[in-house]
Write a protein that holds these residues in place. Structure first.
Motif, PDB file in Angstrom:
ATOM      1  N   GLU A   1       0.836  -1.203   0.000  1.00 13.70           N
ATOM      2  CA  GLU A   1       0.000   0.000   0.000  1.00 13.70           C
ATOM      3  C   GLU A   1       0.865   1.244   0.000  1.00 13.70           C
ATOM      4  OE1 GLU A   1      -0.421  -3.106   1.971  1.00 13.70           O
ATOM      5  OE2 GLU A   1      -0.701  -1.756   3.665  1.00 13.70           O
TER       6      GLU A   1
ATOM      7  N   ILE B   1     -16.749   7.441 -15.237  1.00  9.74           N
ATOM      8  CA  ILE B   1     -17.702   6.736 -14.376  1.00  9.74           C
ATOM      9  C   ILE B   1     -17.732   5.267 -14.751  1.00  9.74           C
ATOM     10  CG2 ILE B   1     -20.130   6.546 -13.737  1.00  9.74           C
ATOM     11  CD1 ILE B   1     -20.370   9.530 -14.090  1.00  9.74           C
TER      12      ILE B   1
ATOM     13  N   GLY C   1     -14.385   3.654 -13.718  1.00 14.78           N
ATOM     14  CA  GLY C   1     -14.326   3.476 -12.263  1.00 14.78           C
ATOM     15  C   GLY C   1     -15.226   2.339 -11.825  1.00 14.78           C
TER      16      GLY C   1
ATOM     17  N   LEU D   1     -13.814  -0.986 -12.730  1.00  9.51           N
ATOM     18  CA  LEU D   1     -12.746  -1.393 -11.806  1.00  9.51           C
ATOM     19  C   LEU D   1     -13.335  -1.991 -10.530  1.00  9.51           C
ATOM     20  CD1 LEU D   1      -9.758  -1.485 -11.115  1.00  9.51           C
ATOM     21  CD2 LEU D   1      -9.935   0.827 -10.225  1.00  9.51           C
ATOM     22  N   VAL D   2     -14.335  -1.289  -9.967  1.00  6.83           N
ATOM     23  CA  VAL D   2     -14.965  -1.774  -8.742  1.00  6.83           C
ATOM     24  C   VAL D   2     -15.570  -3.155  -8.978  1.00  6.83           C
ATOM     25  CG1 VAL D   2     -16.816  -1.363  -7.087  1.00  6.83           C
ATOM     26  CG2 VAL D   2     -15.439   0.542  -7.902  1.00  6.83           C
TER      27      VAL D   2
ATOM     28  N   TRP E   1      -8.124   3.157   8.086  1.00  2.22           N
ATOM     29  CA  TRP E   1      -6.932   2.370   7.730  1.00  2.22           C
ATOM     30  C   TRP E   1      -6.429   1.609   8.954  1.00  2.22           C
ATOM     31  CZ3 TRP E   1      -2.153   4.715   4.713  1.00  2.22           C
ATOM     32  CH2 TRP E   1      -1.302   3.677   4.341  1.00  2.22           C
TER      33      TRP E   1
ATOM     34  N   ILE F   1      -8.128   1.049   3.168  1.00  8.56           N
ATOM     35  CA  ILE F   1      -7.508   2.300   2.718  1.00  8.56           C
ATOM     36  C   ILE F   1      -8.502   2.949   1.774  1.00  8.56           C
ATOM     37  CG2 ILE F   1      -5.515   3.359   1.637  1.00  8.56           C
ATOM     38  CD1 ILE F   1      -4.031   0.779   2.236  1.00  8.56           C
TER      39      ILE F   1
ATOM     40  N   LEU G   1      -9.701   5.467  -0.413  1.00  6.21           N
ATOM     41  CA  LEU G   1      -9.473   6.662  -1.233  1.00  6.21           C
ATOM     42  C   LEU G   1     -10.792   7.388  -1.479  1.00  6.21           C
ATOM     43  CD1 LEU G   1      -6.905   5.520  -3.929  1.00  6.21           C
ATOM     44  CD2 LEU G   1      -6.513   6.834  -1.876  1.00  6.21           C
TER      45      LEU G   1
ATOM     46  N   MET H   1     -17.848  -7.475   0.991  1.00  3.19           N
ATOM     47  CA  MET H   1     -17.043  -8.003  -0.111  1.00  3.19           C
ATOM     48  C   MET H   1     -15.664  -8.430   0.381  1.00  3.19           C
ATOM     49  SD  MET H   1     -18.974  -7.698  -2.679  1.00  3.19           S
ATOM     50  CE  MET H   1     -20.502  -6.874  -3.054  1.00  3.19           C
TER      51      MET H   1
ATOM     52  N   MET I   1     -13.197  -6.597   1.510  1.00  3.35           N
ATOM     53  CA  MET I   1     -12.169  -5.756   0.918  1.00  3.35           C
ATOM     54  C   MET I   1     -11.307  -5.184   2.026  1.00  3.35           C
ATOM     55  SD  MET I   1     -12.556  -5.365  -2.341  1.00  3.35           S
ATOM     56  CE  MET I   1     -13.564  -6.529  -3.204  1.00  3.35           C
TER      57      MET I   1
ATOM     58  N   GLU J   1      -7.169  -3.604   2.841  1.00  2.00           N
ATOM     59  CA  GLU J   1      -5.897  -3.150   2.337  1.00  2.00           C
ATOM     60  C   GLU J   1      -5.876  -3.019   0.827  1.00  2.00           C
ATOM     61  OE1 GLU J   1      -3.261  -5.705   4.528  1.00  2.00           O
ATOM     62  OE2 GLU J   1      -3.630  -4.514   6.306  1.00  2.00           O
ATOM     63  N   PHE J   2      -5.172  -3.912   0.159  1.00  2.00           N
ATOM     64  CA  PHE J   2      -4.938  -3.659  -1.240  1.00  2.00           C
ATOM     65  C   PHE J   2      -6.167  -3.558  -2.106  1.00  2.00           C
ATOM     66  CE2 PHE J   2      -3.100  -3.060  -4.918  1.00  2.00           C
ATOM     67  CZ  PHE J   2      -2.043  -2.280  -4.526  1.00  2.00           C
TER      68      PHE J   2
ATOM     69  N   LEU K   1      -8.008  -0.430  -1.618  1.00  2.00           N
ATOM     70  CA  LEU K   1      -7.342   0.696  -2.281  1.00  2.00           C
ATOM     71  C   LEU K   1      -7.800   0.785  -3.738  1.00  2.00           C
ATOM     72  CD1 LEU K   1      -5.159   2.847  -1.777  1.00  2.00           C
ATOM     73  CD2 LEU K   1      -3.476   1.231  -2.584  1.00  2.00           C
ATOM     74  N   LEU K   2      -7.840  -0.358  -4.401  1.00  2.00           N
ATOM     75  CA  LEU K   2      -8.249  -0.396  -5.804  1.00  2.00           C
ATOM     76  C   LEU K   2      -9.710  -0.010  -5.975  1.00  2.00           C
ATOM     77  CD1 LEU K   2      -6.808  -3.532  -7.557  1.00  2.00           C
ATOM     78  CD2 LEU K   2      -6.321  -1.139  -7.935  1.00  2.00           C
ATOM     79  N   VAL K   3     -10.572  -0.669  -5.184  1.00  3.15           N
ATOM     80  CA  VAL K   3     -12.000  -0.426  -5.310  1.00  3.15           C
ATOM     81  C   VAL K   3     -12.316   1.032  -5.007  1.00  3.15           C
ATOM     82  CG1 VAL K   3     -14.220  -0.894  -4.220  1.00  3.15           C
ATOM     83  CG2 VAL K   3     -12.756  -2.772  -4.900  1.00  3.15           C
TER      84      VAL K   3
ATOM     85  N   PHE L   1     -10.364   3.537  -5.259  1.00  2.00           N
ATOM     86  CA  PHE L   1      -9.843   4.371  -6.337  1.00  2.00           C
ATOM     87  C   PHE L   1     -10.894   4.491  -7.442  1.00  2.00           C
ATOM     88  CE2 PHE L   1      -7.062   4.687 -10.243  1.00  2.00           C
ATOM     89  CZ  PHE L   1      -6.659   5.987 -10.019  1.00  2.00           C
ATOM     90  N   GLY L   2     -11.505   3.342  -7.785  1.00  2.00           N
ATOM     91  CA  GLY L   2     -12.588   3.347  -8.774  1.00  2.00           C
ATOM     92  C   GLY L   2     -13.743   4.225  -8.309  1.00  2.00           C
ATOM     93  N   LEU L   3     -14.124   4.070  -7.043  1.00  2.00           N
ATOM     94  CA  LEU L   3     -15.244   4.853  -6.508  1.00  2.00           C
ATOM     95  C   LEU L   3     -14.931   6.345  -6.544  1.00  2.00           C
ATOM     96  CD1 LEU L   3     -16.330   2.734  -3.425  1.00  2.00           C
ATOM     97  CD2 LEU L   3     -17.539   3.026  -5.577  1.00  2.00           C
TER      98      LEU L   3
ATOM     99  N   MET M   1     -12.950   7.908  -8.651  1.00  2.00           N
ATOM    100  CA  MET M   1     -13.061   8.388 -10.031  1.00  2.00           C
ATOM    101  C   MET M   1     -14.526   8.646 -10.368  1.00  2.00           C
ATOM    102  SD  MET M   1      -9.973   8.488 -10.888  1.00  2.00           S
ATOM    103  CE  MET M   1      -9.930   8.929 -12.604  1.00  2.00           C
ATOM    104  N   VAL M   2     -15.384   7.713  -9.964  1.00  2.00           N
ATOM    105  CA  VAL M   2     -16.818   7.862 -10.237  1.00  2.00           C
ATOM    106  C   VAL M   2     -17.346   9.116  -9.551  1.00  2.00           C
ATOM    107  CG1 VAL M   2     -19.080   6.830  -9.860  1.00  2.00           C
ATOM    108  CG2 VAL M   2     -17.181   5.399 -10.573  1.00  2.00           C
TER     109      VAL M   2
END
Lengths: 704, 289
Positions: free
Chosen positions: A117, A291, A294, A297-298, B28, B34, B36, B85, B87, B89-90, B93-95, B97-99, B101-102
């Motif tokens: 991380e 959108i 993103g 990705l989710v 965290w 994590i 975002l 889900m 989710m 740590e890693f 972070l990814l999920v 990040f997507g949220l 952006m949305v």
């Protein structure tokens, strides 16, 4: 697929694309297809180069934009202001990208506590820093961005779009070639080991720091070259267009979508994502682009975190069928544009492949090296009956060769059942069983001999110390874990290391294998001080260890787990050699029949045996077993003890950290007792265990 | 004198950074998520405040009455989903990040990328200031600091001295053992996620009070907020406050001594050095590894 074969396929595809582009008007390809393919190629290059470190080695980076930006600005500044030709600017862009990557890696990978991380967050910062730098230094782009004039190019190329296409194709092909070569090589296996269990990889002899550095630099070079071509493609470079979060977002979506552990993953992902993006903007939905990305990705991380590659590979025909049906169906209606049809067909294939497992029977999972999949069922079957082999071990150990015939009969009886399930696999297994037993019997004899030597004249047998700690002290902040420990291990010894919890046993093991450095004092292996050596170098001096909680490489088969140790061990070997050697080591610990399964399906005992097999595969002179018997039942303990004796019989000295004094009493030739970081007893097992000081350390004052 | 003024203003603004970092740090540290998307929540809080003030004519500070409960709910839902889900740590972070952006794109589509700022008539705190000798402290900045300090201090006391807080710390140290001793991690998670959401609402409000608003500003928070989280020590609220003030002070000084554009360099240098020497934050007491 071998690297050579893969590269020749890649060359063929690249040549085909180039030829198609050159004769596009004759074969009826719309010019727009070339524009779109150029974009696809850009993203293939970026995602593939990102994947080297972030996919193969598992260090996620949010900083891909930094390399693209460095490449793009190199192109802009070099061609615009210094009259450097664009063909030269591309490699220079790559070089500068590589230099940046080198700097990032040198800082990031030196941080001892660096977890995934933190690395991700650090890389997130890099593009921001570069953006600031570009804004401060107005002479880079005038603060507004800079235009890139189209360069002169030879006549045969066609129009400017063709030139961009060929350049992008070259960079993408180079990136995929690198990814392909890495994937199939010893280096790629090392990266996969870093991904799965970095500490374990390091002590097995994988130079993890160097490997990560090479991966990040390769990614930076390829990213920079791609960025340089990208600058020509967009024609105008500004801070926002390269250092924003769009590039990392796309690269991550593409790789997660396609699959990160295989070189084809990013290629698949790039095609899908770029066509999707194109259709969105064609439909006037640009504002939805981020959108959709993103959300994609989710959804992906939740539904298919491993990506499409694995799923498509498991069900290629089903996916292809869905693709063809939708494509043809939509084309026939004539209502949809070609690209729409293509997009929906790809989505159909992806969805079918992803969801097939939920509705259809579980397919046979395929490993990247497809050699074992047909035998997996048989392997699983025999996995449930490991007793014959284990018994055989016990019996052979008990003494005589004639007893070995009995388990042989056992094995023979077990065979027909296996043979029914999978004839070939059954045969293979029979052969293995025989080999394993044949080896086990003479080794048992040797074990006795070795012990006899030690017993007869210890002074004579003790040559130079293999391991020698002198006055070793280790502090953690204000806590002194080890205090002036001196310890020597001689050839042919099994040293039992005991002590209450917190007495410093595991710290000592960590010092011996180089994972920790002593605060004071020296550790020498075979007379050579190991102070300052990285753990993989210590491994090459002949130290191997196991972990109390086994840390196998989960993405590899049991055989490949062991083969890793052979490949990266002291002797080093090619993958195929290593695999056959691995089979022998697995036979030593009686895991030969489980060689083709993943570590995830082993029980604790088997995982610990795997740890031992992996450790001896490095061909050490000293083996450190850190609580290798913890959590086992009595029968499993007997089995493990037999395995340890067999390992000892091959001439490896062993240090066993263990709480079970009964076992140590039988097994070890010498016992060392630690209490609160200091050695309080060292000598013959029976003598040490009756020492009042030792009893007091273990049981408290009153009992003594 | 200019330097003192800059340092003081910087330190006060640091309170806002600390408040932004607090939610991130606690999720965290305690939940190993994590998030975002927390930046998205702050952004949402800021725009909601803006809407409530310009549309309904509410006092900016009073908007918290509406935004905090709303974002508490959103934060709790988010945590529920992460938990559901699995989710951590890693993946989180990814999920997230997507949220994020949305969220940013949704904000752009709704409010456009234009800069928006509360007009002086709508923001009663904008024009007044407190004068201490030759030092001038704008009321907004002062308010920002006081609110942030109260919120973080309260959170710290909760964590330190209540049963709930003890449960959380136990949970952060060892989930399995904590669960075995009867700590309901789901409810705890919802509470922590919700509280982080509410803190995002307050942070968003303060930001709107003192700054212009545009969706892309969420990216600009990244560097400074993570610097505060890491320097303060993940999960350590008091550390976060101190780190926030320190980072603000440093930025203030750097921007008068050199130039405002060198701020990011100094900040990231600080993070890297901190990671090298104090990987668990500046205020971590060292023990056996």
């Amino acid at each position: 697929m071998t690297i050579r074969k893969g590269l020749s396929y890649l060359a063929a595809v690249t040549a085909l694309l180039a030829v198609l582009a050159h004769f596009h008007s004759s074969v009826g390809i719309a010019p727009y297809s070339i524009v779109l393919t150029t974009t696809v190629l850009f993203w293939i290059a970026q995602a593939t180069s990102w994947n080297l470190l972030s996919g193969y080695a598992g260090y996620f980076s949010f900083g891909q934009g930094a390399y693209v930006g460095v490449g793009a600005y190199s192109m802009a500044v070099l061609t615009g202001r210094h009259d450097v030709g664009f063909l030269w600017s591309i490699p220079i862009g790559g070089l500068l990208g590589g230099v940046l990557a080198l700097a990032v890696g040198a800082v990031a990978f030196r941080l001892g506590s660096l977890r995934g991380e933190i690395f991700a967050l650090l890389t997130l910062a890099v593009p921001f820093l570069l953006a600031t730098f570009a804004r401060i230094n107005m002479d880079i782009d005038g603060g507004q961005g800079t235009v890139i004039a189209l360069p002169a190019y030879p006549q045969w190329v066609g129009d400017a779009q063709h030139m961009l296409f060929y350049l992008s194709l070259a960079v993408a092909a180079l990136a995929v070639a690198v990814a392909l070569a890495v994937h199939g090589s010893r280096y790629g296996h090392g990266l996969a080991a870093v991904h799965d269990a970095e500490d374990a990889a390091e002590v097995l002899g994988v130079p993890t720091f160097r490997y990560k550095m090479v991966a990040i630099v390769l990614g930076g070079v390829l990213g920079g070259m791609g960025g340089a071509v990208f600058a020509m493609q967009i024609g105008f470079v500004a801070v926002e267009s390269v250092f924003g979060l769009t590039i990392p977002l796309f690269v991550i979506v593409i790789s997660v979508l396609g699959g990160r552990r295989h070189w084809l993953g990013p290629v698949i992902g790039a095609v899908l994502v770029v066509v999707l993006q194109d259709r969105l903007s064609a439909g006037g939905l640009e504002s939805l682009e981020n959108i959709v990305m993103g959300a994609l990705l989710v959804g992906l991380v939740i539904v298919a975190p491993d990506g499409l590659y694995g799923r498509l590979r498991a069900r290629p025909w089903l996916a292809l069928g869905a693709f063809a049906v939708v494509l043809i169906g939509m084309s026939l209606t004539g209502y949809w544009a070609e690209l729409d049809a293509l997009l929906y067909a790809m989505f159909a294939a992806a969805i079918v492949a992803t969801l097939a497992d939920r509705f259809l029977a579980q397919p046979t999972p395929k490993s990247p090296d497809a050699t074992f999949s047909p035998t997996r069922v048989a392997a699983d079957r025999s996995g449930r009956t490991p007793q014959p082999a284990a018994r055989a071990a016990g019996a052979a150990d008990a003494g005589a060769t004639e007893v070995a015939q009995l388990p042989l009969l056992h094995a023979a009886e077990a065979l027909p059942g296996l043979a029914e399930a999978a004839p070939q696999a059954g045969e293979a297994r029979a052969a293995e069983a025989v080999v394993g037993l044949g080896e086990a019997a003479p080794q048992a004899g040797e074990a006795r001999a070795a012990e006899a030597v030690v017993g007869l004249g210890e002074a004579a047998a003790r040559g130079r110390a293999l391991v020698s700690c002198v006055g070793v002290t280790r502090d953690f902040g204000g806590v002194r874990a080890l205090d002036g420990v001196s310890l020597q291990v001689f050839p042919a010894e099994i040293v039992g290391l005991v002590g209450p919890n917190g007495s410093g046993k595991t710290t000592l093991v960590n010092l011996l294998c180089g994972a920790l450095q002593p605060t004071r004092g020296t550790v020498a292996i075979g007379g050579r001080p190991i102070g300052g050596l990285a753990p993989h170098r210590v491994a090459h001096t002949g130290v191997a260890r196991t972990y109390q909680i086994p840390r196998p490489f989960e993405s590899m088969t049991v055989r490949d787990n062991v083969a890793m140790a052979v490949m990266f061990g002291r002797t080093g070997a090619s993958l195929s050699q290593a695999r056959s050697k691995a089979q022998q080591h697995l036979a030593t610990v009686h895991l030969g029949h489980l060689a083709d399964v993943r570590p995830g399906s082993l029980n604790l005992h088997q995982r610990q045996l795997l740890e031992m097999a992996r450790a001896i595969a490095a061909e050490p002179v000293v083996l450190l077993l850190d609580e290798a018997l913890a959590g086992l039942n009595p029968a499993e303990i007997d089995d493990a003890v037999a395995v340890i004796r067999r390992i000892h019989a091959t001439g490896i000295s062993i240090v066993v950290v263990e709480h079970l004094l009964r076992v140590l009493n039988q097994l070890s030739t010498r016992i060392v007792v630690l209490d609160r970081g200091a050695v309080i007893a060292d000598g013959d097992p029976a003598q040490v265990l009756s020492d009042p000081a030792v009893v007091r350390a273990y049981l408290g004052r009153q009992r003594a | 004198m200019i330097a003192v003024q800059a340092a003081l203003t910087g330190a006060l603004i640091g309170g806002l950074y600390a408040l932004m970092a607090a939610g991130l740090s606690v999720t965290w540290g305690v939940l190993r998520v994590i998030n975002l998307a927390h930046f998205g929540l702050i952004l949402a809080g800021a725009y909601l405040t803006y809407e409530l003030v310009t549309g309904w004519g509410l006092d900016p500070i009073l908007t918290v009455v509406v935004t905090a409960p709303v974002l508490f709910g959103v934060g709790a839902c988010l945590q529920w989903a992460y938990e559901r889900m699995n989710m951590v740590e890693f993946n989180s972070l990814l999920v997230s990040f997507g949220l994020l952006m949305v969220t940013i794109q949704l904000a752009t589509n709704t409010w456009t990328a234009d800069f928006r700022r509360l007009a002086a008539t709508e923001n009663p705190y904008a024009t007044s200031s407190l004068e201490l000798g030759r030092l001038i402290l704008p009321t907004t900045t002062l308010l920002a600091f006081v609110i942030a300090a109260v919120f973080i201090g309260g959170g710290h006391l909760l964590l330190r001295h209540t049963f709930l807080g003890r449960g959380m710390r136990a949970f952060a140290q060892d989930r399995t053992v904590a669960a075995a001793f009867g700590i309901d991690h789901r409810r705890l998670g919802l509470l922590v996620g919700g509280a982080a959401g509410a803190s995002a609402a307050v942070a968003g409000m303060i930001f709107t009070l003192t700054n212009s608003l545009t969706p892309a500003v969420a990216y600009e928070w990244f560097g400074i907020v993570f610097a505060v989280v890491i320097l303060g020590g993940v999960g350590n609220l008091l550390g976060t406050l101190v780190a926030g003030v320190g980072v603000g002070l440093l930025s203030g000084l750097v921007s008068v001594i050199w130039s405002p554009s060198t701020e990011p360099f100094v900040l990231f240098l600080a993070i890297i050095l901190a990671l090298l020497w104090r990987p668990h934050g500046l205020f971590h007491r060292r023990g056996v590894a």
